[in-house]
Design a protein around this motif. Structure first.
Motif, PDB file in Angstrom:
ATOM      1  N   UNK A 123     -24.883  12.805  87.586  1.00 30.00           N
ATOM      2  CA  UNK A 123     -25.485  11.805  86.711  1.00 30.00           C
ATOM      3  C   UNK A 123     -24.588  11.586  85.514  1.00 30.00           C
ATOM      4  N   UNK A 124     -24.753  10.432  84.899  1.00 29.70           N
ATOM      5  CA  UNK A 124     -24.043  10.168  83.649  1.00 29.70           C
ATOM      6  C   UNK A 124     -22.544  10.078  83.843  1.00 29.70           C
ATOM      7  N   UNK A 125     -21.817  10.722  82.937  1.00 27.82           N
ATOM      8  CA  UNK A 125     -20.357  10.619  82.964  1.00 27.82           C
ATOM      9  C   UNK A 125     -19.744  11.087  84.278  1.00 27.82           C
TER      10      UNK A 125
ATOM     11  N   UNK B 234     -15.977  19.507  81.908  1.00 25.76           N
ATOM     12  CA  UNK B 234     -17.265  19.594  81.217  1.00 25.76           C
ATOM     13  C   UNK B 234     -17.061  19.178  79.775  1.00 25.76           C
ATOM     14  N   UNK B 235     -17.745  18.090  79.362  1.00 25.32           N
ATOM     15  CA  UNK B 235     -17.496  17.537  78.027  1.00 25.32           C
ATOM     16  C   UNK B 235     -17.826  18.551  76.947  1.00 25.32           C
ATOM     17  N   UNK B 236     -16.934  18.666  75.972  1.00 28.81           N
ATOM     18  CA  UNK B 236     -17.203  19.514  74.822  1.00 28.81           C
ATOM     19  C   UNK B 236     -16.738  20.944  74.967  1.00 28.81           C
ATOM     20  N   UNK B 242      -9.140  23.131  79.468  1.00 26.87           N
ATOM     21  CA  UNK B 242      -7.851  23.774  79.755  1.00 26.87           C
ATOM     22  C   UNK B 242      -7.742  24.085  81.247  1.00 26.87           C
ATOM     23  N   UNK B 243      -8.805  24.694  81.781  1.00 22.80           N
ATOM     24  CA  UNK B 243      -8.775  25.026  83.212  1.00 22.80           C
ATOM     25  C   UNK B 243      -8.631  23.761  84.046  1.00 22.80           C
ATOM     26  N   UNK B 244      -9.413  22.737  83.667  1.00 26.76           N
ATOM     27  CA  UNK B 244      -9.371  21.492  84.444  1.00 26.76           C
ATOM     28  C   UNK B 244      -7.979  20.886  84.417  1.00 26.76           C
ATOM     29  N   UNK B 245      -7.343  20.887  83.214  1.00 29.82           N
ATOM     30  CA  UNK B 245      -6.013  20.293  83.106  1.00 29.82           C
ATOM     31  C   UNK B 245      -5.015  21.051  83.965  1.00 29.82           C
ATOM     32  N   UNK B 246      -5.053  22.380  83.888  1.00 27.66           N
ATOM     33  CA  UNK B 246      -4.077  23.157  84.649  1.00 27.66           C
ATOM     34  C   UNK B 246      -4.308  22.976  86.151  1.00 27.66           C
ATOM     35  N   UNK B 247      -5.575  23.000  86.539  1.00 28.12           N
ATOM     36  CA  UNK B 247      -5.908  22.873  87.960  1.00 28.12           C
ATOM     37  C   UNK B 247      -5.498  21.493  88.496  1.00 28.12           C
ATOM     38  N   UNK B 248      -5.937  20.444  87.773  1.00 29.03           N
ATOM     39  CA  UNK B 248      -5.642  19.099  88.261  1.00 29.03           C
ATOM     40  C   UNK B 248      -4.156  18.796  88.143  1.00 29.03           C
ATOM     41  N   UNK B 281     -19.455  19.659  85.470  1.00 29.13           N
ATOM     42  CA  UNK B 281     -18.125  20.104  85.077  1.00 29.13           C
ATOM     43  C   UNK B 281     -18.002  21.609  85.218  1.00 29.13           C
ATOM     44  N   UNK B 282     -16.745  22.088  85.211  1.00 27.59           N
ATOM     45  CA  UNK B 282     -16.495  23.504  85.461  1.00 27.59           C
ATOM     46  C   UNK B 282     -17.192  24.382  84.435  1.00 27.59           C
ATOM     47  N   UNK B 283     -17.166  23.945  83.153  1.00 21.65           N
ATOM     48  CA  UNK B 283     -17.761  24.771  82.106  1.00 21.65           C
ATOM     49  C   UNK B 283     -19.007  24.112  81.540  1.00 21.65           C
ATOM     50  N   UNK B 284     -19.587  23.191  82.285  1.00 22.28           N
ATOM     51  CA  UNK B 284     -20.749  22.472  81.771  1.00 22.28           C
ATOM     52  C   UNK B 284     -21.965  23.372  81.695  1.00 22.28           C
ATOM     53  N   UNK B 285     -22.746  23.135  80.655  1.00 22.97           N
ATOM     54  CA  UNK B 285     -23.938  23.948  80.513  1.00 22.97           C
ATOM     55  C   UNK B 285     -25.138  23.195  81.068  1.00 22.97           C
TER      56      UNK B 285
END
Lengths: 334, 287
Positions: A123-125, B234-236, B242-248, B281-285
């Motif tokens: 959902x969302x972004x 994961x926003x914020x 960092x993990x996402x940038x290195x992985x992608x 996201x990977x670190x999304x809460x």
């Protein structure tokens, strides 16, 4: 079912009235189509292109305007339809335009189902990003499968037979234009039925409050997936029309830019209304034709400024703002 | 072995550049809940300014970096005041449209002002050569990009975890209304984070100009990449980004090295797979 009854009473529009509006919509489209034919007889290619993009924007309106799913990847269905129709003709020798259109519809619907399964997980972004990733994936796939799609050279060799064996696709695009108008009219009437049906109401409900819809016992994701398939079929029709009328399919049909432009057109006209989608397409495409002929970069700046202006001053879009204005005036006069 | 090593270095440098540019986007997105598609445009403005200062005025690389960051922030402030203020808290579609509109405008203006050609930023003398590690040489610029990325990550970590501003920032990210009620001036927190985000974007645009060349369609071409990185991380979240940038970065670079004819196919396939498994996201809460 309760929901449908409720919304209908809330909206408070009697059934006869909306039937009259349908007829009026059909009449308006027919008048515009005739006017276009008479006023711009030399520019039927552009008008046919407007028709095919209008189908894409209508399809986008179904998911964005009625279901509230923000997507930047809707051209995936348009392109799938175009390539399906083109491949049927170029590789399998199926040149009947109706069969090619049917192929486009089926391909669009299948692509819609596929994308719905993936898109509806987030959902969302993340959902928005998924839609972008999907359109790029489709684009790369089409580029890679060049033996089927012609890759970046485009798919050529599409030779549609005469419609019903009678009306040949001529050099000036007369047949293609009428074929397109017919497709748009049929799609418009069917979509009016869909968005007014209990199912259409359910989708609007999902846009307003998915949690509540779930509490009422309906499954938002199932309804959204269904809407995605319908939307894919409509966009696929547009793609097939574009393949049949131009007799080539370029990679652009599957591009992110095409999706973003469709979204701009929809918002310019007004989301959540089929008339808005049509009005936005018409205004945007005509405007683009005049301005971008002069300078493509100024065109980009102007689209940007236009978008900002619409968001700031007319968030309901041109059609929505005009409709609200006339409703207010009508009430004041009463 | 040679290939593996050069892929690793390039992937690391690319990932770090992505990180420097998109971390600002990640923080503002987590903080203000704005889907800011114009972030790449600010990186592009930074690149243009640096190119103008270093190449046309001939003032050197260090000055170019500083000028790029400062002027981009100055350009961004009125945009934030006049345009972004109005879309805070609006639905996503509105935000997408407004920021795409801003991006289109910036592309058009950049092309009008600077021309459609590719702009280079001449590097400072010490960054030009390559360093010999005995078994392999690495271009110093790649190392510089990696070091910049690490420095930004460390600096942000320190600012957010250890300073009082960081406390206010984290409070505002978690619950803006509550933070405001407790006396945090969220307006100022927003403004500062926006400025820092834009400054970092410009910095990344300059440092990464070798990997992501500066041209008018920069904003549109990489906008998607930055957005993808943020939503995968994961926003914020700084570690997530960092993990996402290195992985992608690794996936994209490996794909380009080993299967160039597939283009960005694997990149987007990976994105879809990651988002399907981690919708926040990977670190999304989980909220």
């Amino acid at each position: 079912m309760t929901l449908a009854v409720n919304t209908q009473t809330i909206l408070g529009r009697p059934r006869g009235g909306s039937f009259r509006r349908d007829l009026m919509g059909v009449a308006v489209i027919a008048v515009f189509a005739a006017a276009g034919y008479i006023l711009f007889p030399d520019n039927l290619a552009l008008l046919t292109r407007i028709l095919s993009v209008a189908l894409l924007v209508l399809a986008l309106d179904l998911v964005t305007g009625y279901c509230g799913v923000a997507t930047l990847g809707h051209a995936a269905f348009f392109g799938s339809g175009a390539y399906a129709a083109g491949i049927l003709s170029a590789h399998y020798g199926i040149n009947d335009p109706l069969l090619m259109t049917l192929g486009g519809i089926v391909a669009g619907a299948v692509a819609g189902l596929l994308c719905a399964v993936i898109m509806l997980r987030a959902h969302g972004l993340p959902q928005l990003v998924l839609s972008i990733a999907l359109i790029y994936l489709f684009h790369e796939l089409a580029n890679k499968a060049s033996s089927w799609t012609g890759g970046s050279d485009g798919l050529s060799g599409i030779m549609p037979d005469p419609v019903f064996g009678l009306y040949e696709f001529d050099l000036f695009g007369h047949t293609a234009y009428f074929f397109g108008v017919a497709l748009l009219l049929i799609a418009f009437v069917l979509l009016r039925l869909v968005v007014r049906s209990p199912f259409g109401m359910l989708c609007r409900g999902i846009k307003e409050d998915p949690l509540r819809i779930r509490a009422m016992g309906a499954s938002p994701n199932a309804a959204l997936a269904k809407m995605y398939v319908i939307s894919g079929a409509v966009a696929g029709t547009g793609g097939a029309l574009s393949a049949i009328s131009t007799q080539v399919v370029a990679l652009d049909a599957l591009s992110f830019t095409q999706s973003a432009e469709a979204l701009v057109m929809l918002v310019l006209g007004g989301t959540g209304s089929l008339f808005g989608a049509l009005a936005g397409t018409l205004i945007f495409m005509l405007f683009e034709d005049y301005v971008s002929a002069a300078n493509p970069f100024h065109w980009l700046t102007m689209v940007g400024a236009l978008l900002i202006a619409v968001v700031l001053f007319a968030p309901k879009g041109i059609y929505g703002t005009a409709a609200a204005y006339f409703t207010r005036r009508g009430e004041a006069n009463r | 072995m040679q290939t593996v090593f050069s892929i690793a270095i390039d992937a690391l440098a690319y990932g770090m550049v992505l990180f420097v540019i998109s971390i600002g986007l990640s923080v503002t997105m987590g903080l203000m809940r704005v889907v800011n598609l114009a972030h790449g445009a600010f990186a592009m403005i930074g690149g243009y300014i640096a190119s103008y200062v270093a190449r046309d005025l001939g003032l050197g690389y260090a000055l170019a970096v500083i000028a790029a960051v400062v002027i981009t922030i100055i350009i961004a402030i009125p945009i934030e005041r006049l345009l972004y203020r109005r879309i805070y808290g609006q639905p996503e579609l509105t935000q997408v449209l407004m920021t795409i509109g801003i991006t289109f405008c910036i592309i058009g203006i950049a092309n009008y002002a600077m021309g459609p050609t590719l702009k280079t930023i001449p590097l400072a003398e010490p960054l030009r050569g390559s360093v010999d590690l005995g078994f392999r040489t690495i271009s110093i610029h790649r190392l510089f990009a990696i070091i910049c990325g690490l420095a930004v990550a460390l600096g942000l970590w320190f600012a957010i975890e250890k300073t009082s501003f960081g406390v206010k920032l984290r409070a505002s990210v978690d619950n803006a209304a509550m933070a405001a009620a407790l006396g945090v001036r969220t307006e100022i927190v927003y403004a500062i984070s926006f400025a820092v985000a834009v400054g970092l974007a410009a910095f990344g645009g300059v440092v990464g100009a070798e990997l992501l060349p500066v041209e008018p369609y920069y904003a549109l071409r990489y906008m998607v990449t930055f957005l993808v990185v943020v939503s995968v991380g994961g926003a914020g979240s700084i570690p997530g980004a960092l993990i996402a940038c290195l992985l992608l970065g690794a996936i994209d670079t490996t794909g380009r090295y080993l299967m160039p004819e597939f283009g960005e196919f694997f990149f987007y396939l990976a994105v879809i797979a990651i988002i399907c498994v981690f919708p926040r996201g990977l670190a999304g809460r989980i909220k």
